[in-house]
Design an enzyme around this catalytic site. Structure first.
Site, PDB file in Angstrom:
ATOM      1  N   ARG A 107     -15.141  -1.876 -21.103  1.00 35.97           N
ATOM      2  CA  ARG A 107     -16.286  -0.946 -21.035  1.00 35.97           C
ATOM      3  C   ARG A 107     -15.887   0.155 -20.065  1.00 35.97           C
ATOM      4  NH1 ARG A 107     -22.635  -2.080 -20.147  1.00 35.97           N
ATOM      5  NH2 ARG A 107     -22.365  -2.429 -22.372  1.00 35.97           N
ATOM      6  N   HIS A 134     -20.903   2.595 -29.002  1.00 36.38           N
ATOM      7  CA  HIS A 134     -21.148   1.203 -28.574  1.00 36.38           C
ATOM      8  C   HIS A 134     -21.166   0.318 -29.833  1.00 36.38           C
ATOM      9  CE1 HIS A 134     -22.221  -2.107 -26.177  1.00 36.38           C
ATOM     10  NE2 HIS A 134     -23.441  -1.797 -25.809  1.00 36.38           N
ATOM     11  N   GLN A 137     -22.735  -3.390 -30.043  1.00 32.56           N
ATOM     12  CA  GLN A 137     -24.192  -3.414 -30.082  1.00 32.56           C
ATOM     13  C   GLN A 137     -24.703  -3.260 -31.512  1.00 32.56           C
ATOM     14  OE1 GLN A 137     -26.522  -3.760 -27.439  1.00 32.56           O
ATOM     15  NE2 GLN A 137     -27.821  -4.084 -29.219  1.00 32.56           N
ATOM     16  N   ASP A 225     -33.418   4.156 -27.165  1.00 37.48           N
ATOM     17  CA  ASP A 225     -32.570   3.699 -26.059  1.00 37.48           C
ATOM     18  C   ASP A 225     -32.999   4.486 -24.830  1.00 37.48           C
ATOM     19  OD1 ASP A 225     -30.539   2.577 -24.512  1.00 37.48           O
ATOM     20  OD2 ASP A 225     -28.924   3.757 -25.407  1.00 37.48           O
ATOM     21  N   CYS A 266     -31.351  -1.543 -27.524  1.00 35.03           N
ATOM     22  CA  CYS A 266     -30.184  -2.322 -27.101  1.00 35.03           C
ATOM     23  C   CYS A 266     -30.392  -2.982 -25.741  1.00 35.03           C
ATOM     24  CB  CYS A 266     -28.941  -1.444 -27.078  1.00 35.03           C
ATOM     25  SG  CYS A 266     -29.016  -0.117 -25.853  1.00 35.03           S
ATOM     26  N   ARG A 294     -25.685 -10.335 -29.892  1.00 36.67           N
ATOM     27  CA  ARG A 294     -24.445  -9.823 -29.305  1.00 36.67           C
ATOM     28  C   ARG A 294     -23.419 -10.949 -29.234  1.00 36.67           C
ATOM     29  NH1 ARG A 294     -24.572  -5.376 -25.980  1.00 36.67           N
ATOM     30  NH2 ARG A 294     -22.318  -5.648 -26.037  1.00 36.67           N
TER      31      ARG A 294
HETATM   32  N1   CP Z   1     -26.915  -3.492 -24.467  1.00 30.91           N
HETATM   33  C1   CP Z   1     -25.941  -3.640 -23.570  1.00 30.91           C
HETATM   34  O1   CP Z   1     -24.772  -3.323 -23.830  1.00 30.91           O
HETATM   35  O2   CP Z   1     -26.330  -4.152 -22.383  1.00 30.91           O
HETATM   36  P1   CP Z   1     -25.478  -4.274 -21.038  1.00 30.91           P
HETATM   37  O3   CP Z   1     -25.305  -2.890 -20.487  1.00 30.91           O
HETATM   38  O4   CP Z   1     -26.320  -5.140 -20.146  1.00 30.91           O
HETATM   39  O5   CP Z   1     -24.156  -4.900 -21.349  1.00 30.91           O
HETATM   40  N1  NVA Z   2     -26.900   4.416 -23.714  1.00 29.02           N
HETATM   41  C1  NVA Z   2     -26.827   3.402 -22.691  1.00 29.02           C
HETATM   42  C2  NVA Z   2     -26.542   2.065 -23.310  1.00 29.02           C
HETATM   43  C3  NVA Z   2     -26.486   0.928 -22.342  1.00 29.02           C
HETATM   44  C4  NVA Z   2     -26.154  -0.387 -23.002  1.00 29.02           C
HETATM   45  C5  NVA Z   2     -25.762   3.769 -21.680  1.00 29.02           C
HETATM   46  O1  NVA Z   2     -24.674   4.191 -22.081  1.00 29.02           O
HETATM   47  O2  NVA Z   2     -26.032   3.680 -20.484  1.00 29.02           O
END
Ligand code: CP
Ligand code: NVA
Length: 308
Positions: A107, A134, A137, A225, A266, A294
């Site tokens: 990530r 992502h 997700q 989101d 998400c 997930r």
């Molecule tokens: N939805 C998601 O990716 O959550 P986290 O940021 O907690 O991993």
């Molecule tokens: N759009 C959000 C998703 C988190 C899972 C971010 O990138 O912070």
């Protein structure tokens, strides 16, 4: 060896196979304790590195648990505490990690980091979120929709709010899984044109409608989101809230969609900003199924990567 970098760059039949495999593995575990091993132990003797350059609850826990259920082991690494955060190149990090582990999940911020990792690693790499997409997700979201409502092909999915990284993967999946997609939000926060063009090139409708009440007409699924993502400057917060207030998912907006329309997010959510608690906790919300899935979807992704 397969890396899972994005939905639009992964073979359609492979994506479908992963969703079906995820469902099969989930069903096989029904009623078992979370820590119980899967009978087949497809990741036995495998070591997986989970690298986080941004915070995470779901991605971290679901990947770690998924590997353990399949009989493998994990190392959870914080980017900041690695030499990666102190000037070692991504390419060298990828080469080194490939000598220790069988699979890398990362990530990160820039998509270029993910791509450089994948280019130089000699083991598969999985995208655990970048500023741009992502995909894990949305694999869980497709699985979740189909569990509740049957095939997602031919349905109408509406995204209300910021056209962000999760939104981009939702649009890529429209093309790959064959559903129509409508974005509603301010023009300054439109999703990237390349994603919309990709979906259209696969033969689905992928459109923008500024009026949220019109956008959700006939929707089978309404998604939103956070209004401020992890990579967005906090200084943008107030301006974004002002721009996005009219795109909040609330009971009045859901009433314009089909009565059986599902609601997804998400998570993490900011209750009563992008979505009201009434909708989040309402009968059409499947947010916690998404979070659970997930786990199952990523187990299928890892098995596809490792061909196990
Ligand atoms: N939805 C998601 O990716 O959550 P986290 O940021 O907690 O991993
Ligand atoms: N759009 C959000 C998703 C988190 C899972 C971010 O990138 O912070």
């Amino acid at each position: 060896m397969n890396s899972f970098l994005d939905i639009h760059t992964t073979d359609k039949a492979a994506l479908r196979g992963m969703i079906d495999n995820a469902r099969r593995m989930k069903d096989a575990r029904a009623g078992q304790p979370k820590g119980a091993l899967d009978g087949e132990l497809p990741l036995k003797n495998r070591m997986v590195a989970l690298i986080f350059e941004k915070p995470s609850t779901r991605t971290r826990v679901s990947f770690d648990l998924g590997v353990r259920q399949m009989g493998g082991q994990t190392m959870v690494l914080s980017g900041k505490e690695m030499q990666l955060g102190h000037g070692e190149t991504i390419a060298d990090t990828a080469r080194v990690l490939s000598r220790y582990v069988d699979l890398i999940m990362i990530r990160t911020f820039e998509e270029a980091t993910l791509l450089e990792m994948a280019e130089h690693a000699t083991v598969p790499v999985i995208n655990g979120l970048t500023n741009r997409t992502h995909p894990c997700q949305i694999m869980a979201d497709v699985m979740t929709f189909e569990e509740h409502r049957g095939p997602i092909a031919g349905r109408k999915v509406v995204w209300s709010g910021d056209g962000n990284n999760v939104c981009a993967s939702m649009i890529h999946a429209a093309g790959q899984f064959g559903y129509d997609f409508t974005f509603t939000g301010p023009s300054t926060l439109d999703p990237e044109a390349e994603a919309l063009a990709f979906a259209r090139a696969q033969g689905v409708n992928a459109v923008i409608e500024r009026d949220p009440a019109l956008a959700v007409q006939g929707a089978d699924l309404v998604v939103t989101d956070t209004w401020v993502s992890m990579h967005d400057p906090q200084s943008a917060r107030e301006r974004r809230h002002n721009q996005l207030r009219g795109y909040q998912v609330n009971a009045a907006l859901m009433a314009q969609a089909k009565p059986e329309a599902l609601f997804m997010h998400c998570l993490p959510a900011h209750r009563d900003d992008e979505v009201t608690s009434e909708v989040m906790d309402g009968p059409n919300s499947v947010i916690f199924d998404e979070a659970e899935n997930r786990l199952h979807a990523q187990k299928a992704i890892m098995r596809w990567c490792l061909n196990t």
